[in-house]
Write a protein that holds these residues in place. Structure first.
Motif, PDB file in Angstrom:
ATOM      1  N   THR A   1      27.869 -23.145   1.942  1.00 35.26           N
ATOM      2  CA  THR A   1      28.939 -22.208   2.264  1.00 35.26           C
ATOM      3  C   THR A   1      28.373 -20.814   2.507  1.00 35.26           C
ATOM      4  O   THR A   1      27.302 -20.469   2.009  1.00 35.26           O
ATOM      5  CB  THR A   1      29.995 -22.122   1.145  1.00 35.26           C
ATOM      6  OG1 THR A   1      29.378 -21.618  -0.049  1.00 35.26           O
ATOM      7  CG2 THR A   1      30.622 -23.475   0.862  1.00 35.26           C
ATOM      8  N   LYS A   2      29.129 -20.033   3.266  1.00 32.22           N
ATOM      9  CA  LYS A   2      28.802 -18.624   3.490  1.00 32.22           C
ATOM     10  C   LYS A   2      30.063 -17.813   3.233  1.00 32.22           C
ATOM     11  O   LYS A   2      31.114 -18.064   3.840  1.00 32.22           O
ATOM     12  CB  LYS A   2      28.332 -18.383   4.919  1.00 32.22           C
ATOM     13  CG  LYS A   2      28.052 -16.907   5.195  1.00 32.22           C
ATOM     14  CD  LYS A   2      27.708 -16.644   6.636  1.00 32.22           C
ATOM     15  CE  LYS A   2      27.486 -15.147   6.830  1.00 32.22           C
ATOM     16  NZ  LYS A   2      27.497 -14.809   8.251  1.00 32.22           N
TER      17      LYS A   2
ATOM     18  N   CYS B   1      23.227 -23.154  -6.321  1.00 35.59           N
ATOM     19  CA  CYS B   1      22.358 -21.985  -6.259  1.00 35.59           C
ATOM     20  C   CYS B   1      22.887 -21.038  -5.182  1.00 35.59           C
ATOM     21  O   CYS B   1      23.289 -21.483  -4.110  1.00 35.59           O
ATOM     22  CB  CYS B   1      20.926 -22.391  -5.944  1.00 35.59           C
ATOM     23  SG  CYS B   1      19.740 -21.038  -6.170  1.00 35.59           S
ATOM     24  N   GLY B   2      22.893 -19.747  -5.474  1.00 33.78           N
ATOM     25  CA  GLY B   2      23.361 -18.741  -4.531  1.00 33.78           C
ATOM     26  C   GLY B   2      22.202 -17.968  -3.916  1.00 33.78           C
ATOM     27  O   GLY B   2      21.148 -17.806  -4.533  1.00 33.78           O
TER      28      GLY B   2
ATOM     29  N   THR C   1      26.655 -10.383   1.472  1.00 37.85           N
ATOM     30  CA  THR C   1      26.689 -11.716   2.067  1.00 37.85           C
ATOM     31  C   THR C   1      26.189 -12.725   1.050  1.00 37.85           C
ATOM     32  O   THR C   1      25.139 -12.539   0.430  1.00 37.85           O
ATOM     33  CB  THR C   1      25.804 -11.772   3.333  1.00 37.85           C
ATOM     34  OG1 THR C   1      26.270 -10.787   4.256  1.00 37.85           O
ATOM     35  CG2 THR C   1      25.854 -13.144   3.979  1.00 37.85           C
ATOM     36  N   ARG C   2      26.942 -13.815   0.880  1.00 35.74           N
ATOM     37  CA  ARG C   2      26.642 -14.807  -0.160  1.00 35.74           C
ATOM     38  C   ARG C   2      26.636 -16.212   0.444  1.00 35.74           C
ATOM     39  O   ARG C   2      27.626 -16.663   1.013  1.00 35.74           O
ATOM     40  CB  ARG C   2      27.689 -14.721  -1.262  1.00 35.74           C
ATOM     41  CG  ARG C   2      27.490 -15.668  -2.426  1.00 35.74           C
ATOM     42  CD  ARG C   2      28.597 -15.408  -3.458  1.00 35.74           C
ATOM     43  NE  ARG C   2      28.477 -16.227  -4.637  1.00 35.74           N
ATOM     44  CZ  ARG C   2      29.104 -17.391  -4.809  1.00 35.74           C
ATOM     45  NH1 ARG C   2      29.880 -17.868  -3.872  1.00 35.74           N
ATOM     46  NH2 ARG C   2      28.949 -18.067  -5.924  1.00 35.74           N
ATOM     47  N   TYR C   3      25.506 -16.880   0.308  1.00 35.60           N
ATOM     48  CA  TYR C   3      25.371 -18.278   0.696  1.00 35.60           C
ATOM     49  C   TYR C   3      25.258 -19.099  -0.589  1.00 35.60           C
ATOM     50  O   TYR C   3      24.675 -18.636  -1.562  1.00 35.60           O
ATOM     51  CB  TYR C   3      24.103 -18.514   1.514  1.00 35.60           C
ATOM     52  CG  TYR C   3      24.059 -17.786   2.821  1.00 35.60           C
ATOM     53  CD1 TYR C   3      24.567 -18.371   3.984  1.00 35.60           C
ATOM     54  CD2 TYR C   3      23.516 -16.505   2.908  1.00 35.60           C
ATOM     55  CE1 TYR C   3      24.524 -17.703   5.199  1.00 35.60           C
ATOM     56  CE2 TYR C   3      23.476 -15.830   4.120  1.00 35.60           C
ATOM     57  CZ  TYR C   3      23.976 -16.437   5.255  1.00 35.60           C
ATOM     58  OH  TYR C   3      23.938 -15.771   6.441  1.00 35.60           O
ATOM     59  N   VAL C   4      25.778 -20.323  -0.560  1.00 38.18           N
ATOM     60  CA  VAL C   4      25.681 -21.200  -1.727  1.00 38.18           C
ATOM     61  C   VAL C   4      25.333 -22.611  -1.275  1.00 38.18           C
ATOM     62  O   VAL C   4      25.875 -23.112  -0.287  1.00 38.18           O
ATOM     63  CB  VAL C   4      27.000 -21.212  -2.533  1.00 38.18           C
ATOM     64  CG1 VAL C   4      26.952 -22.256  -3.640  1.00 38.18           C
ATOM     65  CG2 VAL C   4      27.285 -19.848  -3.130  1.00 38.18           C
TER      66      VAL C   4
END
Length: 108
Positions: free
Chosen positions: A17-18, A37-38, A92-95
């Motif tokens: 996800t973003k 994990c992010g 900005t956050r990716y998981v």
């Protein structure tokens, strides 16, 4: 990534996800533990919050929600047994979430 950080974990699916705010839920189709994990430049927030399902508490067990910083830190948890969600963040956050699915899609 999985081979490097949790090589013995059994998984058959990965969710990517973003900038996706996850509302409180349980993963009803998952089997066992997941690893999450992010990544990204987010600094404030973006914590994983885990709440144990009250139905699964022992008779005299007291359990408080846990907030875990998953930024660049793989974390193992059971999303089938525990409600979970994440907090708001800045940036900005990716998981990545590695899990084993309970049901497979059948071909038509």
């Amino acid at each position: 990534f999985a081979d490097l950080y949790f090589p013995k974990h059994i998984w058959d699916s990965v969710q990517i996800t973003k900038d996706f705010l996850i509302k409180r839920h349980r993963d009803r189709q998952n089997i066992g533990d997941s690893y999450i994990c992010g990544f990204g430049d987010y600094r404030k927030g973006g914590l994983l919050v885990i709440e144990k399902d009250k139905e699964l508490l022992g008779k005299d067990e007291i359990w408080c929600p846990r907030a875990i910083d998953i930024q660049e830190r793989p974390f193992k948890f059971n999303g089938f047994e525990n409600y979970h969600y994440n907090t708001n963040w800045v940036g900005t956050r990716y998981v990545l979430v590695f899990f084993k699915g309970h049901k497979k899609l059948e071909p038509r």
